[in-house]
Scaffold this motif. Structure first.
Motif, PDB file in Angstrom:
ATOM      1  N   ILE A  44       0.843  -1.208   0.000  1.00 55.05           N
ATOM      2  CA  ILE A  44       0.000   0.000   0.000  1.00 55.05           C
ATOM      3  C   ILE A  44       0.875   1.254   0.000  1.00 55.05           C
ATOM      4  CG2 ILE A  44      -2.081  -1.010   1.024  1.00 55.05           C
ATOM      5  CD1 ILE A  44      -1.181   0.155   3.738  1.00 55.05           C
ATOM      6  N   MET A  45       0.365   2.290  -0.646  1.00 52.73           N
ATOM      7  CA  MET A  45       1.064   3.581  -0.705  1.00 52.73           C
ATOM      8  C   MET A  45       0.038   4.659  -1.030  1.00 52.73           C
ATOM      9  SD  MET A  45       4.555   4.276  -2.814  1.00 52.73           S
ATOM     10  CE  MET A  45       4.076   4.848  -4.419  1.00 52.73           C
ATOM     11  N   GLY A  46       0.308   5.878  -0.591  1.00 50.97           N
ATOM     12  CA  GLY A  46      -0.588   6.989  -0.926  1.00 50.97           C
ATOM     13  C   GLY A  46      -1.683   7.201   0.104  1.00 50.97           C
ATOM     14  N   HIS A  47      -2.830   7.671  -0.365  1.00 52.08           N
ATOM     15  CA  HIS A  47      -3.955   7.956   0.531  1.00 52.08           C
ATOM     16  C   HIS A  47      -4.409   6.687   1.263  1.00 52.08           C
ATOM     17  CE1 HIS A  47      -7.807   9.362   1.994  1.00 52.08           C
ATOM     18  NE2 HIS A  47      -8.436   8.464   1.256  1.00 52.08           N
ATOM     19  N   VAL A  48      -4.485   5.570   0.550  1.00 53.14           N
ATOM     20  CA  VAL A  48      -4.933   4.323   1.214  1.00 53.14           C
ATOM     21  C   VAL A  48      -3.986   3.961   2.360  1.00 53.14           C
ATOM     22  CG1 VAL A  48      -6.243   3.234  -0.681  1.00 53.14           C
ATOM     23  CG2 VAL A  48      -3.775   2.880  -0.564  1.00 53.14           C
ATOM     24  N   ILE A  50      -2.110   6.159   4.085  1.00 57.65           N
ATOM     25  CA  ILE A  50      -2.293   7.148   5.170  1.00 57.65           C
ATOM     26  C   ILE A  50      -3.506   6.743   6.005  1.00 57.65           C
ATOM     27  CG2 ILE A  50      -2.786   9.572   5.726  1.00 57.65           C
ATOM     28  CD1 ILE A  50      -1.345  10.359   3.096  1.00 57.65           C
ATOM     29  N   GLU A  51      -4.566   6.348   5.308  1.00 58.27           N
ATOM     30  CA  GLU A  51      -5.782   5.937   6.031  1.00 58.27           C
ATOM     31  C   GLU A  51      -5.504   4.730   6.919  1.00 58.27           C
ATOM     32  OE1 GLU A  51      -9.486   7.223   5.296  1.00 58.27           O
ATOM     33  OE2 GLU A  51      -7.922   8.748   5.424  1.00 58.27           O
ATOM     34  N   ALA A  52      -4.711   3.778   6.416  1.00 57.04           N
ATOM     35  CA  ALA A  52      -4.490   2.527   7.153  1.00 57.04           C
ATOM     36  C   ALA A  52      -3.423   2.666   8.237  1.00 57.04           C
ATOM     37  CB  ALA A  52      -4.098   1.414   6.174  1.00 57.04           C
ATOM     38  N   THR A  53      -2.399   3.498   7.986  1.00 56.78           N
ATOM     39  CA  THR A  53      -1.249   3.511   8.912  1.00 56.78           C
ATOM     40  C   THR A  53      -0.792   4.908   9.323  1.00 56.78           C
ATOM     41  OG1 THR A  53       0.414   3.701   7.150  1.00 56.78           O
ATOM     42  CG2 THR A  53      -0.330   1.470   7.671  1.00 56.78           C
ATOM     43  N   GLY A  54      -1.313   5.935   8.667  1.00 63.74           N
ATOM     44  CA  GLY A  54      -0.855   7.297   8.948  1.00 63.74           C
ATOM     45  C   GLY A  54       0.377   7.679   8.150  1.00 63.74           C
ATOM     46  N   ASN A  55       0.925   6.710   7.377  1.00 65.69           N
ATOM     47  CA  ASN A  55       2.175   6.933   6.644  1.00 65.69           C
ATOM     48  C   ASN A  55       1.955   6.665   5.145  1.00 65.69           C
ATOM     49  OD1 ASN A  55       4.765   6.826   5.605  1.00 65.69           O
ATOM     50  ND2 ASN A  55       5.561   5.419   7.183  1.00 65.69           N
ATOM     51  N   PRO A  56       2.277   7.629   4.259  1.00 64.45           N
ATOM     52  CA  PRO A  56       2.025   7.394   2.825  1.00 64.45           C
ATOM     53  C   PRO A  56       2.917   6.306   2.213  1.00 64.45           C
ATOM     54  CG  PRO A  56       3.141   9.508   3.169  1.00 64.45           C
ATOM     55  CD  PRO A  56       2.783   8.981   4.531  1.00 64.45           C
ATOM     56  N   LEU A  57       4.035   5.996   2.889  1.00 63.77           N
ATOM     57  CA  LEU A  57       4.871   4.866   2.437  1.00 63.77           C
ATOM     58  C   LEU A  57       5.285   4.048   3.664  1.00 63.77           C
ATOM     59  CD1 LEU A  57       6.435   3.279   0.274  1.00 63.77           C
ATOM     60  CD2 LEU A  57       8.357   4.825   0.629  1.00 63.77           C
ATOM     61  N   ASP A  82      -5.622  17.670  -2.342  1.00 62.21           N
ATOM     62  CA  ASP A  82      -5.520  18.697  -3.389  1.00 62.21           C
ATOM     63  C   ASP A  82      -6.322  19.937  -2.981  1.00 62.21           C
ATOM     64  OD1 ASP A  82      -4.110  16.782  -4.653  1.00 62.21           O
ATOM     65  OD2 ASP A  82      -5.621  16.299  -6.164  1.00 62.21           O
ATOM     66  N   ASN A  83      -7.418  19.705  -2.274  1.00 62.32           N
ATOM     67  CA  ASN A  83      -8.273  20.827  -1.877  1.00 62.32           C
ATOM     68  C   ASN A  83      -7.821  21.493  -0.583  1.00 62.32           C
ATOM     69  OD1 ASN A  83      -9.865  20.348  -4.089  1.00 62.32           O
ATOM     70  ND2 ASN A  83     -11.222  18.930  -2.995  1.00 62.32           N
ATOM     71  N   ASP A  84      -6.863  20.870   0.117  1.00 62.63           N
ATOM     72  CA  ASP A  84      -6.390  21.459   1.375  1.00 62.63           C
ATOM     73  C   ASP A  84      -4.862  21.465   1.422  1.00 62.63           C
ATOM     74  OD1 ASP A  84      -5.808  22.306   3.867  1.00 62.63           O
ATOM     75  OD2 ASP A  84      -7.037  20.821   4.934  1.00 62.63           O
ATOM     76  N   PRO A  85      -4.265  22.538   0.876  1.00 65.14           N
ATOM     77  CA  PRO A  85      -2.798  22.575   0.820  1.00 65.14           C
ATOM     78  C   PRO A  85      -2.137  22.662   2.186  1.00 65.14           C
ATOM     79  CG  PRO A  85      -3.762  24.590  -0.124  1.00 65.14           C
ATOM     80  CD  PRO A  85      -4.905  23.693   0.242  1.00 65.14           C
ATOM     81  N   THR A  86      -2.910  22.840   3.270  1.00 69.00           N
ATOM     82  CA  THR A  86      -2.270  22.945   4.591  1.00 69.00           C
ATOM     83  C   THR A  86      -1.981  21.565   5.201  1.00 69.00           C
ATOM     84  OG1 THR A  86      -4.352  22.976   5.835  1.00 69.00           O
ATOM     85  CG2 THR A  86      -3.510  25.121   5.052  1.00 69.00           C
ATOM     86  N   LEU A  87      -2.521  20.497   4.602  1.00 81.12           N
ATOM     87  CA  LEU A  87      -2.294  19.160   5.177  1.00 81.12           C
ATOM     88  C   LEU A  87      -0.810  18.794   5.058  1.00 81.12           C
ATOM     89  CD1 LEU A  87      -5.457  17.216   3.925  1.00 81.12           C
ATOM     90  CD2 LEU A  87      -4.917  17.932   6.267  1.00 81.12           C
ATOM     91  N   LYS A  88      -0.248  18.304   6.133  1.00 76.91           N
ATOM     92  CA  LYS A  88       1.202  18.050   6.171  1.00 76.91           C
ATOM     93  C   LYS A  88       1.580  16.671   5.618  1.00 76.91           C
ATOM     94  CE  LYS A  88       3.001  21.677   8.586  1.00 76.91           C
ATOM     95  NZ  LYS A  88       1.996  22.590   8.033  1.00 76.91           N
ATOM     96  N   VAL A  89       0.726  15.675   5.909  1.00 79.56           N
ATOM     97  CA  VAL A  89       1.012  14.321   5.414  1.00 79.56           C
ATOM     98  C   VAL A  89       0.209  14.131   4.137  1.00 79.56           C
ATOM     99  CG1 VAL A  89       0.908  11.851   5.958  1.00 79.56           C
ATOM    100  CG2 VAL A  89       1.381  13.506   7.762  1.00 79.56           C
ATOM    101  N   ARG A  90       0.912  13.820   3.023  1.00 78.53           N
ATOM    102  CA  ARG A  90       0.259  13.833   1.707  1.00 78.53           C
ATOM    103  C   ARG A  90       0.636  12.577   0.908  1.00 78.53           C
ATOM    104  NH1 ARG A  90      -1.531  18.912   1.024  1.00 78.53           N
ATOM    105  NH2 ARG A  90      -1.866  18.538  -1.187  1.00 78.53           N
ATOM    106  N   PRO A  91      -0.276  12.068   0.086  1.00 81.56           N
ATOM    107  CA  PRO A  91      -0.008  10.832  -0.674  1.00 81.56           C
ATOM    108  C   PRO A  91       1.246  10.908  -1.536  1.00 81.56           C
ATOM    109  CG  PRO A  91      -2.304  11.523  -0.942  1.00 81.56           C
ATOM    110  CD  PRO A  91      -1.633  12.595  -0.161  1.00 81.56           C
ATOM    111  N   GLU A  92       1.486  12.076  -2.151  1.00 80.27           N
ATOM    112  CA  GLU A  92       2.608  12.227  -3.080  1.00 80.27           C
ATOM    113  C   GLU A  92       3.953  11.994  -2.390  1.00 80.27           C
ATOM    114  OE1 GLU A  92       0.061  14.280  -2.760  1.00 80.27           O
ATOM    115  OE2 GLU A  92      -0.945  14.136  -4.708  1.00 80.27           O
ATOM    116  N   GLN A  93       3.996  12.249  -1.060  1.00 83.25           N
ATOM    117  CA  GLN A  93       5.250  12.035  -0.327  1.00 83.25           C
ATOM    118  C   GLN A  93       5.688  10.571  -0.410  1.00 83.25           C
ATOM    119  OE1 GLN A  93       3.681  13.424   3.363  1.00 83.25           O
ATOM    120  NE2 GLN A  93       4.243  15.576   2.995  1.00 83.25           N
ATOM    121  N   GLY A  94       4.705   9.676  -0.468  1.00 83.88           N
ATOM    122  CA  GLY A  94       5.024   8.245  -0.568  1.00 83.88           C
ATOM    123  C   GLY A  94       5.739   7.933  -1.863  1.00 83.88           C
ATOM    124  N   LEU A  95       5.235   8.499  -2.951  1.00 80.95           N
ATOM    125  CA  LEU A  95       5.828   8.228  -4.268  1.00 80.95           C
ATOM    126  C   LEU A  95       7.229   8.831  -4.368  1.00 80.95           C
ATOM    127  CD1 LEU A  95       5.558   7.084  -7.091  1.00 80.95           C
ATOM    128  CD2 LEU A  95       4.289   9.115  -7.773  1.00 80.95           C
TER     129      LEU A  95
END
Ligand SMILES: NC(=O)C1=CN([C@@H]2O[C@H](COP(=O)(O)OP(=O)(O)OC[C@H]3O[C@@H](n4cnc5c(N)ncnc54)[C@H](O)[C@@H]3O)[C@@H](O)[C@H]2O)C=CC1
Ligand SMILES: CC(C)CC(=O)C(=O)O
Ligand SMILES: [Mg+2]
Length: 359
Positions: A44-48, A50-57, A82-95
């Motif tokens: 798993i990586m990305g939003h899924v 983050i939802e499961a573990t809090g970590n994008p990778l 994409d709609n909230d640029p203030t979020l610190k943990v983001r799916p793209e960080q995993g990639l």
């Protein structure tokens, strides 16, 4: 005698889930037809993630990646971030992290138009016919990995565009080596009239070019390159460029191949190979079964060729895609006003047609 390979599949988010299933099915069919043993694991990586573990990778995904012979990836991304640029943990960080950790510094993005799709692009067929470009996008440097800053008052932000000599040298060499197997032309794209990082880029490419006197070298500024790509795509053979410019230019170049849904990529470097469509998770069509699975299927073809050296098998996949297009089948993104409604189909029907044509 077949080969045994361990493949990590990371579907990711949105249409990544929908299309990667087809890349994997095609690999399974090839294994069966050619008596290879491909073992699949999922990560798993990305939003899924983050939802499961809090970590994008998650570490577990990275560990599985390190142990695999190749990775088939879909896409990451979710509208929430994409709609909230203030979020610190983001799916793209995993990639970005997996690319850096695995040392995947060279991203190959072939732009090859299937003749059957001449009418799918918004560019005139006579401009497109015969286009065949291979992009080498540097993937682990540039502004994506430079230091990021935001002032305490939150009113000023910066991202450092940074390149080291060795990073430019190694991607340039890969581009020149590839050019020797093609039409022997390299176009290096930068913004050396303005950016210091680009002046280093140009200086290093000029030095590497001396080792390849048989290859014609052209240097082009990014703004001009963006225009020339659409004006006369056939003038390009191999294009080598930095991470940011390569990201943008290849989305533009997808129109030469008809759609974002047609463009596959291979990321290579220090260890295992990583294969993914160039597109993202496409919130606008995610969950509707409309996404074109061909970019994922063609990414699987790149894996067979580049990571496993299975050229016949890779060609078999490309021929199956070609046959499917010749039969007239189209997903929505590559259909046009002349396409019969009965031939326009969703992700699963299109993937199914390719599988039929493989056998
Ligand atoms: N490699 C990756 O995982 C990437 C992730 N992203 C992420 O994806 C999300 C959406 O980004 P966008 O800028 O909208 O780019 P996108 O590539 O997801 O979509 C751009 C346009 O192309 C269409 N498209 C893309 N792939 C398609 C396919 N296979 N079949 C048919 N149409 C297709 C989409 O419907 C959309 O209209 C964002 O969260 C972004 O951060 C964006 C680019 C790359
Ligand atoms: C989502 C980004 C991290 C990357 C991107 O757009 C790409 O690799 O094409
Ligand atoms: Mg991109």
């Amino acid at each position: 005698m077949g080969v045994a390979k361990k493949i990590l599949v990371i579907p990711g988010d949105g249409i990544g889930q929908e299309v990667t299933a087809w890349g994997q099915k095609v690999l399974s069919a090839i294994a069966e037809n050619f008596k290879h043993e491909f073992t699949f694991e999922e990560g798993i990586m990305g939003h899924v993630a983050i939802e499961a573990t809090g970590n994008p990778l998650p570490d577990e995904t990275l560990e599985k990646a390190r142990k695999s012979d190749a990775i088939l990836f879909g896409a990451i991304g979710h509208a929430k971030y994409d709609n909230d640029p203030t979020l610190k943990v983001r799916p793209e960080q995993g990639l970005l992290k997996i690319r850096k950790e695995l040392g995947l510094y060279a991203n190959l993005r072939p732009i090859k138009l299937f003749d059957e799709l001449l009418e799918a692009s918004s560019i005139k067929p006579e401009i497109l016919r015969g286009s065949d470009i291979l992009f080498f996008r540097e993937l682990t440097g540039d502004v994506y990995f430079g230091e990021k800053n935001r002032t305490a008052d939150r009113n000023t932000a910066s991202d450092l565009m940074i390149y080291h000599r060795y990073e430019v040298e190694r991607i340039a060499r890969k581009a020149y080596e590839a050019a020797r197997t093609r039409r022997s032309k390299v176009c290096s794209v930068d913004k050396a009239n303005v950016l210091e990082a680009s002046r280093l880029w140009r200086e290093v490419v000029q030095e590497v070019a001396k080792e390849y006197p048989d290859v014609e070298t052209e240097h082009m500024f990014i703004d001009n390159a963006a225009m020339q790509l659409i004006k006369d795509p056939k003038r390009f053979d191999v294009v080598v460029t930095g991470n940011l410019f390569g990201d943008i230019l290849t989305d533009e170049a997808s129109q030469i191949a008809g759609s974002m849904g047609m463009l596959a990529s291979a990321s290579i470097g220090d260890s295992t190979g990583f294969y993914e469509p160039i597109h993202g998770s496409a919130h606008d069509i995610a969950g509707k079964g409309l996404a074109n699975p061909l970019a994922s299927i063609l990414s699987a073809a790149l894996m067979l060729d580049i990571s496993f050296g299975l050229k016949t098998e890779s060609q078999r996949v490309i021929k199956a895609v070609e046959a499917t297009l010749r039969q007239g089948y189209r997903t929505m993104d590559i259909a046009n006003k002349h396409t019969e409604n009965a031939l326009i189909m969703g992700t699963d029907a299109m993937g199914g047609k390719v599988l039929e044509n493989l056998n």
